[in-house]
Design a protein around this motif. Structure first.
Motif, short mmCIF file in Angstrom:
data_model
loop_
_atom_site.label_atom_id
_atom_site.label_comp_id
_atom_site.label_asym_id
_atom_site.label_seq_id
_atom_site.Cartn_x
_atom_site.Cartn_y
_atom_site.Cartn_z
N ALA A 27 0.60 -0.96 0.03
CA ALA A 27 -0.03 0.00 0.13
C ALA A 27 1.03 1.15 -0.08
O ALA A 27 2.14 1.27 0.49
N PHE A 28 0.24 2.44 -0.31
CA PHE A 28 1.00 3.70 -0.53
C PHE A 28 -0.05 4.62 0.20
O PHE A 28 -1.38 4.42 0.14
N ASP A 29 0.37 5.74 0.26
CA ASP A 29 -0.48 6.80 0.81
C ASP A 29 -1.37 7.57 -0.13
O ASP A 29 -0.77 7.73 -1.16
N ASN A 30 -2.48 7.64 0.39
CA ASN A 30 -3.63 8.56 -0.51
C ASN A 30 -3.04 9.89 -0.51
O ASN A 30 -3.03 10.67 0.69
N LYS A 31 -2.92 10.29 -1.48
CA LYS A 31 -2.44 11.60 -1.74
C LYS A 31 -3.71 12.78 -1.62
O LYS A 31 -3.55 13.91 -1.75
N HIS A 32 -5.10 12.30 -1.76
CA HIS A 32 -6.12 12.94 -1.64
C HIS A 32 -7.19 12.52 -0.77
O HIS A 32 -8.41 12.16 -0.93
N LYS A 70 -4.76 4.95 3.16
CA LYS A 70 -3.88 3.96 2.15
C LYS A 70 -4.54 3.36 0.94
O LYS A 70 -5.65 3.43 0.89
N MET A 71 -3.75 3.32 -0.06
CA MET A 71 -4.31 2.46 -1.37
C MET A 71 -3.49 1.56 -2.02
O MET A 71 -2.25 1.44 -1.26
N VAL A 72 -3.99 0.71 -2.68
CA VAL A 72 -3.18 -0.61 -2.99
C VAL A 72 -2.36 -0.17 -4.26
O VAL A 72 -3.02 0.49 -5.01
N LYS A 100 -11.50 -9.16 2.06
CA LYS A 100 -10.60 -9.14 3.49
C LYS A 100 -9.42 -8.90 3.49
O LYS A 100 -8.78 -8.18 4.10
N ASP A 101 -8.46 -9.21 2.46
CA ASP A 101 -7.14 -9.09 2.19
C ASP A 101 -7.02 -7.55 2.10
O ASP A 101 -6.27 -7.27 2.65
N LEU A 102 -7.75 -6.91 1.03
CA LEU A 102 -7.62 -5.75 0.93
C LEU A 102 -8.14 -4.74 1.88
O LEU A 102 -7.53 -3.55 2.18
N ILE A 103 -9.03 -5.08 2.81
CA ILE A 103 -9.56 -4.50 4.03
C ILE A 103 -8.37 -4.49 4.92
O ILE A 103 -8.07 -3.28 5.52
N LYS A 104 -7.63 -5.63 5.36
CA LYS A 104 -6.59 -5.55 6.10
C LYS A 104 -5.51 -4.78 5.58
O LYS A 104 -4.79 -4.02 6.48
N LEU A 105 -5.02 -4.75 4.61
CA LEU A 105 -3.91 -3.84 3.87
C LEU A 105 -4.19 -2.22 3.94
O LEU A 105 -3.43 -1.78 4.29
N MET A 106 -5.47 -2.01 3.45
CA MET A 106 -5.95 -0.50 3.38
C MET A 106 -6.64 0.03 4.27
O MET A 106 -6.80 1.44 4.26
#
Length: 151
Positions: A27-32, A70-72, A100-106
């Protein structure tokens, strides 16, 4: 830039995992984060295996989400989705595991995952799952979209 975001996959030689590999997601930071907006990923080449027969299942996976902080990262998502290729899971399990994996990640505000599986044995299955952050407008959105799905 990649180092700033702590991304390990982007710009490197691709190594494909041979079975389900949620650890490749990054994941990376959402810039918006102040904006509500949709992000859609389409994976028209998703494959998994029937856990009973071992036969391949083919699908297009749609992932739609409204990010929070966060964003994937897309390459890591591709590697993650490809890791299902030799994994035995029913269609409904695949979409729920992905969500569920994407919820956990972001920890997104809202997410939905749809699988458009090709017919096998004369029947096709299109599982849909979604999630909205509890006690928020996104929880209400999730309920509305679930109950009005395919209307």
């Amino acid at each position: 830039m990649r180092e700033q975001e702590n991304l390990q996959q982007l710009g490197k030689t691709t190594v494909y995992k041979q079975d389900y590999a949620p650890e490749v997601l990054e994941a990376f930071d959402n810039k918006h984060p102040e904006n509500d907006y949709w992000v859609r990923f389409n994976c028209p080449e998703f494959t998994s295996l029937c856990p009973i027969t071992g036969q391949p299942d083919f699908a297009t996976i749609h992932i739609d989400y409204i990010p929070d902080i966060k964003m994937v990262e897309s390459k890591s998502l591709k590697l993650y989705l490809f890791s299902f290729r030799n994994h035995g899971a029913f269609h409904e399990d695949c979409v729920n595991i992905i969500m569920k994996d994407l919820i956990k990640l972001m920890n997104p505000n809202y997410i939905e995952v749809t699988g458009i599986f090709t017919p096998r044995g004369g029947i096709s299955i299109y599982p849909f799952c979604n999630y909205g952050k509890p006690d928020s407008k996104y929880e209400a959105l999730a309920e509305k979209r679930l109950f009005e799905h395919n209307r």
